[in-house]
Design an enzyme around this catalytic site. Structure first.
Site, PDB file in Angstrom:
ATOM      1  N   HIS A 155       0.836  -1.201   0.000  1.00 33.89           N
ATOM      2  CA  HIS A 155       0.000   0.000   0.000  1.00 33.89           C
ATOM      3  C   HIS A 155       0.879   1.262   0.000  1.00 33.89           C
ATOM      4  O   HIS A 155       0.909   2.016   0.981  1.00 33.89           O
ATOM      5  CB  HIS A 155      -0.869  -0.073   1.275  1.00 33.89           C
ATOM      6  CG  HIS A 155      -1.964   0.932   1.404  1.00 33.89           C
ATOM      7  ND1 HIS A 155      -1.769   2.291   1.401  1.00 33.89           N
ATOM      8  CD2 HIS A 155      -3.297   0.767   1.572  1.00 33.89           C
ATOM      9  CE1 HIS A 155      -2.917   2.911   1.565  1.00 33.89           C
ATOM     10  NE2 HIS A 155      -3.854   2.024   1.658  1.00 33.89           N
ATOM     11  N   GLU A 255      -1.058   1.400  -5.159  1.00 33.68           N
ATOM     12  CA  GLU A 255      -0.877   0.175  -4.375  1.00 33.68           C
ATOM     13  C   GLU A 255      -0.879  -1.065  -5.263  1.00 33.68           C
ATOM     14  O   GLU A 255      -1.899  -1.389  -5.881  1.00 33.68           O
ATOM     15  CB  GLU A 255      -2.003   0.094  -3.348  1.00 33.68           C
ATOM     16  CG  GLU A 255      -2.113   1.355  -2.480  1.00 33.68           C
ATOM     17  CD  GLU A 255      -3.449   1.479  -1.801  1.00 33.68           C
ATOM     18  OE1 GLU A 255      -3.950   2.601  -1.634  1.00 33.68           O
ATOM     19  OE2 GLU A 255      -4.020   0.436  -1.445  1.00 33.68           O
TER      20      GLU A 255
END
Ligand code: TA6
Length: 281
Positions: A155, A255
């Site tokens: 992420h 991400e």
């Protein structure tokens, strides 16, 4: 050079310095929260109000979302993005490579907390190579007697000069799930951001380019058919205690993921890897 560091509150992290770059990785979550190549801007964004405390995710850098991305399908009351980013990982190996890069391997295995949330046997190996490029590889080894399903993400929060200067290439003509509208849509051209964005792009290019003025950051991804793009924008930033109100102006999350329908089934005894190589001009 690799040093073990500790904050006053006991929060432990590893600091890497070599001829190419510097980096900092917290043992909690194997969370890379700083990477800066020599003579370059810091690559990763870190909130000025980020927590560096036990069992609190660090707002910025590269949180690891595992064994689910977002809310758990079966029980939305379970921790968002799984447990990996709040568990303390073990640093199991370090190598100074011939090209001057530094390779580190972190490992997470089950414990009573993880089993209470997700009752499977697994070994997670997170391979971080700090060099002129930044390479992140998360490998899931199924050591159970049965297959299991995962969703996951690296992420990554990227530092940008100003979100208004940003354009993201590689998403053209891909279908995305808009989490805000809870609907599918199609991306027709390069993405620029001028409002809250929370999207999962499916089957986008394996090469994503983040343009920020004359800065060019390239993500080359393997093992992923879903890229998450997130910027909370003003209103949501103001609701987040670990985010400065104007934080949204200098960050964007790209991400590398296996999210939503891009879930993966890992059979007993098999290994699945998610990888991204991040380079900058
Ligand atoms: O980046 C996608 C996302 O799922 C957003 O919806 C937002 O919740 C973000 O992750 C951050 O999640 P966190 O649990 O770290 O606050």
């Amino acid at each position: 050079m690799i040093e073990h560091k500790e904050l006053e509150n006991g929060f432990q992290y590893i600091e890497v310095n070599n001829h190419h770059a510097t980096a900092k990785i917290a043992l909690q979550g194997a969370h890379l929260f700083h990477y800066q190549a020599i003579n370059k801007e810091p690559l990763l964004w870190l909130s000025k109000k980020a927590y560096f405390e036990k069992e609190k995710a660090i707002r910025g850098g590269v949180p690891i979302c595992f064994p689910w991305f977002g809310k758990d399908n079966t029980d939305p009351s379970l921790p968002q993005h799984g447990f990996a980013r709040k568990q303390v990982w073990k640093l199991i190996s370090t190598h100074e490579l011939a090209d001057g890069s530094t390779n580190l391997q972190f490992m997470l295995t089950p414990n009573k907390e993880t089993r209470a949330l997700w009752d499977y046997s697994f070994v997670l190996i997170y391979d971080v190579t700090v060099g002129k490029k930044l390479t992140l590889k998360l490998s899931t080894i199924n050591t159970d007697t049965q297959a299991f399903e995962i969703t996951q993400a690296l992420h990554s929060y990227f530092n940008v000069s100003d979100i208004k200067n940003v354009s993201i290439e590689g998403l053209e003509n891909s279908i995305y799930y808009d989490s805000l509208e809870q609907a599918l849509a199609k991306q027709h051209k390069a993405l620029s951001i001028s409002e809250e964005v929370d999207r999962v792009y499916f089957d986008a290019s394996s090469k994503i380019t983040l343009l920020d003025g004359d800065r060019k950051i390239e993500l080359n991804q393997e093992g992923s058919n879903s890229l998450v793009v997130w910027n909370p924008w003003k209103e949501k930033s103001e609701t987040m205690t670990d985010m400065n109100d104007d934080g949204y102006k200098t960050m964007v999350c790209l991400e590398t993921a296996n999210a939503l329908k891009d879930f993966r089934i890992v059979k007993a005894g098999e290994t699945y890897s998610l990888k991204v190589i991040i380079s900058q001009n």
